[in-house]
Design an enzyme around this catalytic site. Structure first.
Site, PDB file in Angstrom:
ATOM      1  N   SER A  68       2.002  -2.377   6.483  1.00 22.30           N
ATOM      2  CA  SER A  68       2.004  -2.783   5.077  1.00 22.30           C
ATOM      3  C   SER A  68       3.258  -2.374   4.319  1.00 22.30           C
ATOM      4  O   SER A  68       3.336  -2.561   3.103  1.00 22.30           O
ATOM      5  CB  SER A  68       0.782  -2.194   4.356  1.00 22.30           C
ATOM      6  OG  SER A  68      -0.403  -2.627   4.963  1.00 22.30           O
ATOM      7  N   VAL A  75       5.902  -2.271  -0.492  1.00 26.38           N
ATOM      8  CA  VAL A  75       4.525  -2.125  -0.032  1.00 26.38           C
ATOM      9  C   VAL A  75       3.711  -3.369  -0.380  1.00 26.38           C
ATOM     10  O   VAL A  75       3.800  -3.882  -1.497  1.00 26.38           O
ATOM     11  CB  VAL A  75       3.874  -0.885  -0.688  1.00 26.38           C
ATOM     12  CG1 VAL A  75       2.450  -0.704  -0.222  1.00 26.38           C
ATOM     13  CG2 VAL A  75       4.704   0.364  -0.418  1.00 26.38           C
ATOM     14  N   CYS A  76       2.907  -3.826   0.584  1.00 21.28           N
ATOM     15  CA  CYS A  76       1.942  -4.891   0.329  1.00 21.28           C
ATOM     16  C   CYS A  76       0.733  -4.230  -0.324  1.00 21.28           C
ATOM     17  O   CYS A  76      -0.088  -3.609   0.349  1.00 21.28           O
ATOM     18  CB  CYS A  76       1.539  -5.589   1.624  1.00 21.28           C
ATOM     19  SG  CYS A  76       0.272  -6.841   1.386  1.00 21.28           S
ATOM     20  N   GLN A  77       0.666  -4.328  -1.634  1.00 19.71           N
ATOM     21  CA  GLN A  77      -0.378  -3.651  -2.384  1.00 19.71           C
ATOM     22  C   GLN A  77      -1.025  -4.655  -3.341  1.00 19.71           C
ATOM     23  O   GLN A  77      -0.565  -4.834  -4.472  1.00 19.71           O
ATOM     24  CB  GLN A  77       0.215  -2.455  -3.132  1.00 19.71           C
ATOM     25  CG  GLN A  77      -0.807  -1.517  -3.677  1.00 19.71           C
ATOM     26  CD  GLN A  77      -0.181  -0.251  -4.229  1.00 19.71           C
ATOM     27  OE1 GLN A  77       1.009  -0.174  -4.513  1.00 19.71           O
ATOM     28  NE2 GLN A  77      -0.991   0.769  -4.394  1.00 19.71           N
TER      29      GLN A  77
END
Length: 142
Positions: A68, A75-77
């Site tokens: 992620s 960041v893949c958030q």
């Protein structure tokens, strides 16, 4: 007030404004679970001038082998996407979500497809590689 709340949280250390800028915080995230709990990870949390109407952006400054987090630390958030952001979300919730991602890598939150594939297809090798990257790249855990 939010900065003080984050400073009291056990999941982070040394959280402070960077270069005196209250819209940009830095600190250390402290993962609880293997393979990342042998280190601490420097992060930046940057707030727009429209905060809390717009989400902050979390970036990891310490390299990490994680599905992620891309090589630049983005960041893949989903929590911080414009579609899901709620103006009532607090900074500590953003950091707690990020720490949860580090503690429990999710192959559905993907910034590095090759790493996500490794997590799904060869979990033991993934953990070994993540540990190898954490030891030299991670900041020693306090």
């Amino acid at each position: 007030q939010e900065l003080e709340e984050v400073r009291r949280w056990d999941g982070a250390r040394d959280v402070r404004p960077l270069d005196g800028n209250v819209r940009r915080w830095g600190g250390l995230l402290l993962p609880n679970n293997p393979p990342y709990n042998t280190g601490a990870f420097c992060f930046d949390l940057t707030f727009s001038s429209n905060h809390p109407l717009e989400p902050p952006c979390a970036t990891l400054r310490t390299p990490i082998y994680h599905p992620s987090v891309d090589l630049e630390g983005r960041v893949c958030q989903p929590l911080t996407t414009h579609q899901r952001w709620e103006h009532t979300t607090r900074a500590i919730q953003v950091l707690q979500d990020l720490l949860l991602q580090l503690d429990s890598p999710d192959p559905q939150r993907v910034m590095r497809p090759d790493v996500a594939r490794g997590l799904q297809e060869r979990p033991e090798e993934f953990r070994r590689r993540a540990e190898e990257h954490t030891r030299p790249g991670g900041v020693p855990a306090p």
